[in-house]
Design a protein around this motif. Sequence first.
Motif, PDB file in Angstrom:
ATOM      1  N   LEU A  18       0.863  -0.882   0.147  1.00 45.88           N
ATOM      2  CA  LEU A  18      -0.469  -0.390   0.414  1.00 45.88           C
ATOM      3  C   LEU A  18       0.700   1.240   0.290  1.00 45.88           C
ATOM      4  O   LEU A  18       1.775   1.747   0.982  1.00 45.88           O
ATOM      5  N   ASP A  19       0.650   1.894  -0.372  1.00 41.54           N
ATOM      6  CA  ASP A  19       1.388   3.005  -0.513  1.00 41.54           C
ATOM      7  C   ASP A  19      -0.032   4.436  -0.653  1.00 41.54           C
ATOM      8  O   ASP A  19      -0.517   4.490  -1.222  1.00 41.54           O
ATOM      9  N   CYS A  20       0.613   5.092   0.585  1.00 41.93           N
ATOM     10  CA  CYS A  20      -1.369   5.297   1.008  1.00 41.93           C
ATOM     11  C   CYS A  20      -1.164   6.988   0.744  1.00 41.93           C
ATOM     12  O   CYS A  20      -2.845   7.664   1.228  1.00 41.93           O
ATOM     13  N   ILE A  49       3.565  -1.288   3.775  1.00 47.20           N
ATOM     14  CA  ILE A  49       2.907   0.105   3.542  1.00 47.20           C
ATOM     15  C   ILE A  49       4.169   1.173   3.295  1.00 47.20           C
ATOM     16  O   ILE A  49       5.281   1.261   4.010  1.00 47.20           O
ATOM     17  N   CYS A  65       5.278   4.896   2.146  1.00 49.46           N
ATOM     18  CA  CYS A  65       5.080   5.752   1.098  1.00 49.46           C
ATOM     19  C   CYS A  65       6.266   6.417   1.873  1.00 49.46           C
ATOM     20  O   CYS A  65       6.455   7.181   2.374  1.00 49.46           O
ATOM     21  N   ALA A 100      -2.807   2.436  10.618  1.00 45.92           N
ATOM     22  CA  ALA A 100      -1.893   2.033   9.885  1.00 45.92           C
ATOM     23  C   ALA A 100      -1.594   0.459  10.334  1.00 45.92           C
ATOM     24  O   ALA A 100      -2.231  -0.651  10.166  1.00 45.92           O
ATOM     25  N   LEU A 122      -2.006  -3.705   9.171  1.00 47.98           N
ATOM     26  CA  LEU A 122      -1.025  -3.855   8.494  1.00 47.98           C
ATOM     27  C   LEU A 122      -1.097  -5.357   9.866  1.00 47.98           C
ATOM     28  O   LEU A 122      -1.278  -5.700  10.765  1.00 47.98           O
ATOM     29  N   ILE A 176       6.481  -1.191   7.704  1.00 51.85           N
ATOM     30  CA  ILE A 176       6.511   0.029   7.305  1.00 51.85           C
ATOM     31  C   ILE A 176       6.894   0.969   6.658  1.00 51.85           C
ATOM     32  O   ILE A 176       8.249   0.817   7.873  1.00 51.85           O
TER      33      ILE A 176
END
Length: 367
Positions: free
Chosen positions: A212-214, A287, A289, A314, A318, A324
């Motif tokens: 995930l790239d939020c 994650i 980002c 998160a 996760l 992360i």
Amino acid sequence: MNKPTKKQSPLKKYLVTCDYNLEDLVIEEIKKNIPNATEVEQFENFSHRVSFSVPSQENTTLEKILSLRSIHSVIELKAAFYLEDPTLENLKAEIMKIDLPEMETAKSFRASAERYGNHDFTSMDMAKHIGHTVILRYQTSVSLDDYEYNLRVDILGSFVFMGYQLTNDILSHRQGKYNRIERNFHHRAATKHSIAYHLLTLAGLQEGDSLLDCTCGGGTIVLEAASMFGEKIKILAGDMHERAIKGTKENLALNGFDFVEVRELNARHLDETIQDYVLENGKIDKIVCNLPFGIQSGKQVNMRGLYDQFLSSASNVLSKNGKIVVLTMRQAVFREVVFMIKKYKITKEYVTEAGGLYLHIFVLEKI
């Protein structure tokens, strides 16, 4: 009877440039992808540079070097030396001693130079005098555009290295022949592709993982991930801003990465905005980002709130062994929030530079 010893292939030495303070990660990529490389090390302890040697008879090695994702440019080294008195005349005298057999048959060449430190000459002066020196010795023609070899000479204080620059474009832009990524939309705060590669590598992505790239911006991180892993991982990208979502979708479509899901989501409330995705696909494994820096507002209190809500939400999406990896310029605030909410441990931290900004990379694991 003694067995005949195998004749060793002569070595070629290469210098690659890279992102500041991430030389160790570049060394790891070289060792992983070029198994026959030896003497892989930070070049003379200078930042942004890594050197290594490979057997000169290996025909596929150069292609492997140019396919490295963490580097910016490649130079085939021909010489390196210190000048006790770094003047142009002394530099020319040393270069005159160096054999450049390629120049004997080359139809044309150009001379390029970079200077770092205090000298009584400019980089342009260097290039001009180096070019003149090579012409005198080899009678090879100079051409700024249609050249066979780009002879590169750099001086860092009193240290000089020279070689043939093999790349004209910056490889980290992903616009050359290797690792090419097309894009029409360019976000003003986009991550460099080489740094995106490092972030993904530090996350330890494996086949079958979900990513995930939020805060996807223009999609650099997910574009890099898609080009590296294809459909071997699940990729979800999101952003609060419609233009970023539209631009990311456009860039992904240009490259045929239709397997990447892009949607509007809020990094402050991940447990709410991707709840349906988690229920369908399971929790997120990684994650990765580039978090907002808050430069325009200049209010770190705003960043503290964002980072708190991001990390807290998160933790609910996760996976147990998830990671992360974030890029931020607000390192003190981010570190303070990590310690305050007591949900993660910082396992790695790097400082690098991009566009004149010093950025921190944090690798977090759940406690």
